[in-house]
Design a protein around this motif. Structure first.
Motif, PDB file in Angstrom:
ATOM      1  N   UNK A   9       0.819  -1.202   0.000  1.00 40.33           N
ATOM      2  CA  UNK A   9       0.000   0.000   0.000  1.00 40.33           C
ATOM      3  C   UNK A   9       0.862   1.264   0.000  1.00 40.33           C
ATOM      4  N   UNK A  10       2.142   1.076  -0.172  1.00 46.94           N
ATOM      5  CA  UNK A  10       3.052   2.231  -0.160  1.00 46.94           C
ATOM      6  C   UNK A  10       3.137   2.908  -1.511  1.00 46.94           C
ATOM      7  N   UNK A  11       2.838   2.166  -2.566  1.00 44.01           N
ATOM      8  CA  UNK A  11       2.995   2.699  -3.914  1.00 44.01           C
ATOM      9  C   UNK A  11       1.691   3.355  -4.381  1.00 44.01           C
ATOM     10  N   UNK A  12       1.816   4.589  -4.879  1.00 41.32           N
ATOM     11  CA  UNK A  12       0.660   5.305  -5.422  1.00 41.32           C
ATOM     12  C   UNK A  12       0.566   5.002  -6.915  1.00 41.32           C
ATOM     13  N   UNK A  13      -0.583   4.527  -7.334  1.00 37.15           N
ATOM     14  CA  UNK A  13      -0.770   4.110  -8.724  1.00 37.15           C
ATOM     15  C   UNK A  13      -1.856   4.980  -9.365  1.00 37.15           C
ATOM     16  N   UNK A  14      -1.481   5.701 -10.411  1.00 38.00           N
ATOM     17  CA  UNK A  14      -2.458   6.497 -11.168  1.00 38.00           C
ATOM     18  C   UNK A  14      -3.019   5.609 -12.269  1.00 38.00           C
ATOM     19  N   UNK A  15      -4.230   5.086 -12.024  1.00 36.85           N
ATOM     20  CA  UNK A  15      -4.815   4.126 -12.961  1.00 36.85           C
ATOM     21  C   UNK A  15      -5.108   4.759 -14.325  1.00 36.85           C
ATOM     22  N   UNK A  16      -5.459   6.018 -14.337  1.00 39.79           N
ATOM     23  CA  UNK A  16      -5.737   6.687 -15.609  1.00 39.79           C
ATOM     24  C   UNK A  16      -4.500   6.659 -16.501  1.00 39.79           C
ATOM     25  N   UNK A  17      -3.343   7.021 -15.945  1.00 33.43           N
ATOM     26  CA  UNK A  17      -2.082   7.006 -16.688  1.00 33.43           C
ATOM     27  C   UNK A  17      -1.668   5.587 -17.032  1.00 33.43           C
ATOM     28  N   UNK A  18      -1.890   4.667 -16.103  1.00 33.92           N
ATOM     29  CA  UNK A  18      -1.503   3.271 -16.336  1.00 33.92           C
ATOM     30  C   UNK A  18      -2.251   2.693 -17.544  1.00 33.92           C
ATOM     31  N   UNK A  19      -3.565   2.962 -17.645  1.00 31.64           N
ATOM     32  CA  UNK A  19      -4.374   2.442 -18.759  1.00 31.64           C
ATOM     33  C   UNK A  19      -3.938   3.061 -20.083  1.00 31.64           C
ATOM     34  N   UNK A  20      -3.682   4.348 -20.049  1.00 28.81           N
ATOM     35  CA  UNK A  20      -3.256   5.019 -21.294  1.00 28.81           C
ATOM     36  C   UNK A  20      -1.930   4.460 -21.793  1.00 28.81           C
ATOM     37  N   UNK A  21      -1.009   4.163 -20.888  1.00 28.15           N
ATOM     38  CA  UNK A  21       0.263   3.555 -21.288  1.00 28.15           C
ATOM     39  C   UNK A  21       0.050   2.148 -21.835  1.00 28.15           C
ATOM     40  N   UNK A  22      -0.897   1.417 -21.207  1.00 33.77           N
ATOM     41  CA  UNK A  22      -1.185   0.057 -21.679  1.00 33.77           C
ATOM     42  C   UNK A  22      -1.719   0.074 -23.111  1.00 33.77           C
ATOM     43  N   UNK A  23      -2.585   1.037 -23.395  1.00 33.65           N
ATOM     44  CA  UNK A  23      -3.180   1.122 -24.743  1.00 33.65           C
ATOM     45  C   UNK A  23      -2.092   1.324 -25.797  1.00 33.65           C
ATOM     46  N   UNK A  24      -1.071   2.090 -25.440  1.00 32.40           N
ATOM     47  CA  UNK A  24       0.041   2.302 -26.389  1.00 32.40           C
ATOM     48  C   UNK A  24       0.886   1.045 -26.561  1.00 32.40           C
ATOM     49  N   UNK A  25       0.972   0.244 -25.510  1.00 33.00           N
ATOM     50  CA  UNK A  25       1.813  -0.960 -25.569  1.00 33.00           C
ATOM     51  C   UNK A  25       1.095  -2.090 -26.289  1.00 33.00           C
ATOM     52  N   UNK A  26      -0.192  -2.241 -26.013  1.00 32.34           N
ATOM     53  CA  UNK A  26      -0.947  -3.345 -26.626  1.00 32.34           C
ATOM     54  C   UNK A  26      -1.149  -3.109 -28.127  1.00 32.34           C
ATOM     55  N   UNK A  27      -1.283  -4.212 -28.839  1.00 33.36           N
ATOM     56  CA  UNK A  27      -1.621  -4.114 -30.273  1.00 33.36           C
ATOM     57  C   UNK A  27      -3.138  -3.976 -30.380  1.00 33.36           C
ATOM     58  N   UNK A  28      -3.578  -2.825 -30.829  1.00 28.98           N
ATOM     59  CA  UNK A  28      -5.009  -2.548 -30.975  1.00 28.98           C
ATOM     60  C   UNK A  28      -5.322  -2.366 -32.459  1.00 28.98           C
TER      61      UNK A  28
END
Length: 572
Positions: free
Chosen positions: A429-448
């Motif tokens: 619970x120490x790490x702060x995760x910005x889910x909005x940014x995480x999803x946007x980065x995933x979209x760039x990594x995944x083949x869509x």
């Protein structure tokens, strides 16, 4: 005989006559004194009788209607008069028998009684004397007495009178109230069943004046009763019970009471075949269940050496005690069970952690050991194909290609197994995760594909946790939505709703859909509904495991050829 001897004998005879005459005079004087003393005593008795008759005559109307006992005694304690109430109370008839107050005194109260009598003789009265007496029928009664001396005309005490009130019922009620009050005070705040049971058994033993009182605890699983406290010779320092007796449900007097849930008195245990001999035989037994929510949780059992000792009043009192202590005892039982469960859970958790560590280590070893021969096999087939490229026909080359695909699939499967086994339940619970940014980065990594659009409908929140786990969670769900979408205008909508204690996420697509009968099975490992080259059937099981780690839930809604929506929650 000469004249000298004659003179001596005459003088001795003369002295003897004078001595006899003096003795007769002394005896006459003593007799006269005794006669006068006897006359004085008769006069005193006549005065006392006259005084008593006068008092009785004066107070006759009062004592005929008085509710308490009235007694008159002489200075030596002999009872001279009783009113009807006193005769009924003490059980004596003065017309038929003589009674002295010493015979009425309870042995343990003798010193107190003598002290009070001395006070009566010194001050002429005593008030608020409270002690026990014994009736003719050997009943022990508590009494309250106010007494005063009776004097003759010369102010000389000749008798004593007293008003005696029977306070047995009041005293017993007060003693019972005090006992129950003391029990409740003594167990207040206690969480140990043995401490609570000891306070109950010792208090009841004192109330019943018996040296034996045992508390049995009911074990509903084993259908037995176990001794947890004993006020008798079985109890040792530390309030432990020596040679504990365990009684099956329905066996013995205690077992029968536990089974029926009703109290019982046995007047003679030697005639009751149910009696279980413990340390020694006692002839009377009283047994009362402790009930909670209609169920027997414990049993109070007391014995006395004399037969026919216990009465209904004892049952009533102990049942009241049982009712009052049941809640506290049940709470202590629940705490003990919870502590046992927590102890078991801690041990299971320790073993589980050790197993997980061993499994994690084993998965890495297996992954390495399995991948190595696969890679060697892939290299060998590549070399064979390259060295003999001109010798193989089209069918053989296709076989080589199938071998490569199979080897790649096996290596991906091993990698997915390693990913799944590497997921542990430790939540950072120490790490702060910005889910909005995480999803946007995933979209760039995944083949869509160009035919599919991914839309974030609302800004996703910032959470605390393990960034890698959240990445795996969304990657598997979005990846599946991409993989199983066959529409020319496909879409994937990502949304979130905020509640008081959790977030609810949704990932919706318009893909091929899932039949309802598969809703549960798809979250199990190796369960893939559509055999794909790159599908191992582990993705959704990883999703389920991560959601479980964050104490959430995951579910779906779907229609064939219309699409699927996956929902999951994460605690805030």
């Amino acid at each position: 005989m000469n004249q000298d001897k004659v003179d001596i004998l005459e003088r001795a005879l003369e002295r003897q006559k004078k001595a006899r005459k003096q003795a007769e005079e002394i005896l006459e004087q003593k007799s006269l004194a005794l006669f006068y003393a006897s006359q004085e005593l008769n006069k005193a008795n006549i005065k006392l009788a006259s005084l008593l008759d006068e008092k009785t005559s004066q107070l006759k109307g009062v004592f005929e209607n008085i509710n308490d006992s009235y007694v008159v005694i002489d200075i030596d304690g002999n009872v001279m008069k009783m009113n009807d109430v006193a005769e009924n109370f003490f059980g004596y008839d003065l017309n038929l028998e003589k009674v002295n107050v010493v015979n009425l005194i309870y042995n343990e109260d003798y010193s107190y009684a003598m002290k009070s009598f001395s006070e009566l003789m010194e001050s002429g009265k005593f008030t608020d004397y409270t002690a026990r007496i014994i009736t003719k029928n050997k009943e022990i009664k508590w009494v309250h007495i106010n007494a005063s001396l009776i004097y003759d005309s010369l102010k000389k005490p000749i008798a004593a009178q007293g008003i005696i009130r029977d306070i047995t019922v009041e005293r017993e009620k007060r003693l019972i109230f005090d006992m129950i009050n003391n029990i409740m005070k003594s167990i207040l705040g206690k969480e140990n069943i043995y401490d609570i049971a000891w306070e109950i058994s010792s208090s009841i033993a004192n109330y019943l004046s018996t040296d034996d009182c045992v508390i049995y605890l009911v074990d509903n699983k084993a259908k037995t009763l176990e001794q947890i406290a004993a006020y008798n010779k079985k109890a040792i320092q530390g309030k432990q019970v020596l040679n504990k007796v365990v009684i099956p449900f329905g066996k013995g007097i205690v077992g029968n009471v536990a089974k029926k849930g009703t109290s019982e008195i046995v007047i003679n245990t030697s005639e009751d075949v149910r009696y279980i001999l413990d340390d020694e035989r006692r002839l009377s037994e009283i047994t009362v269940p402790i009930m909670n929510e209609g169920k027997v949780i414990a049993v109070i059992d007391a014995e006395h050496k004399n037969k026919n000792y216990f009465i209904q009043e004892h049952i009533n009192t102990i049942e009241n005690i049982a009712s009052l202590v049941s809640l506290q005892l049940k709470s202590a039982i629940n705490i003990r069970e919870r502590n046992k469960t927590e102890s078991i859970n801690k041990e299971l958790l320790r073993k589980l952690e050790k197993s997980n560590e061993e499994l994690h280590e084993y998965a890495h070893i297996v992954s390495h050991d399995l991948k190595s021969p696969l890679r060697s096999l892939a290299a060998l087939t590549s070399w064979v194909k390259t060295d003999n490229i001109d010798a193989f026909d089209a069918a053989s080359l296709q076989n080589f290609e199938d071998i490569d695909i199979t080897l790649e699939t096996m290596e991906n499967l091993i990698s997915d197994i390693l990913k799944y086994s590497s997921l542990d339940a430790v939540v950072s619970e120490d790490e702060v995760v910005e889910l909005d940014l995480l999803i946007k980065n995933l979209i760039h990594v995944l083949y869509v594909p160009d035919t599919i659009s991914i839309n974030i409908l609302n800004k996703l929140p910032t959470v605390k946790g393990d960034k890698t786990k959240f990445q795996q969670l969304f990657q598997n769900l979005i990846g599946n939505a991409i993989k199983f979408n066959n529409k020319e205008n496909g879409f994937i909508d990502i949304d979130v709703e905020s509640y008081n204690s959790f977030y609810k996420f949704s990932i919706k697509d318009n893909g091929i859909g899932i039949q309802k009968r598969h809703f549960d099975s798809i979250f199990k490992i190796f369960q893939s509904l559509k055999k794909e080259k790159n599908s191992s059937g582990i993705g959704l099981s990883i999703v389920k495991k991560i959601v479980d780690i964050y104490k959430g839930e995951v579910w779906l809604e779907s229609e064939i050829n219309k699409g699927t929506t996956f929902y999951f929650t994460i605690k805030k």
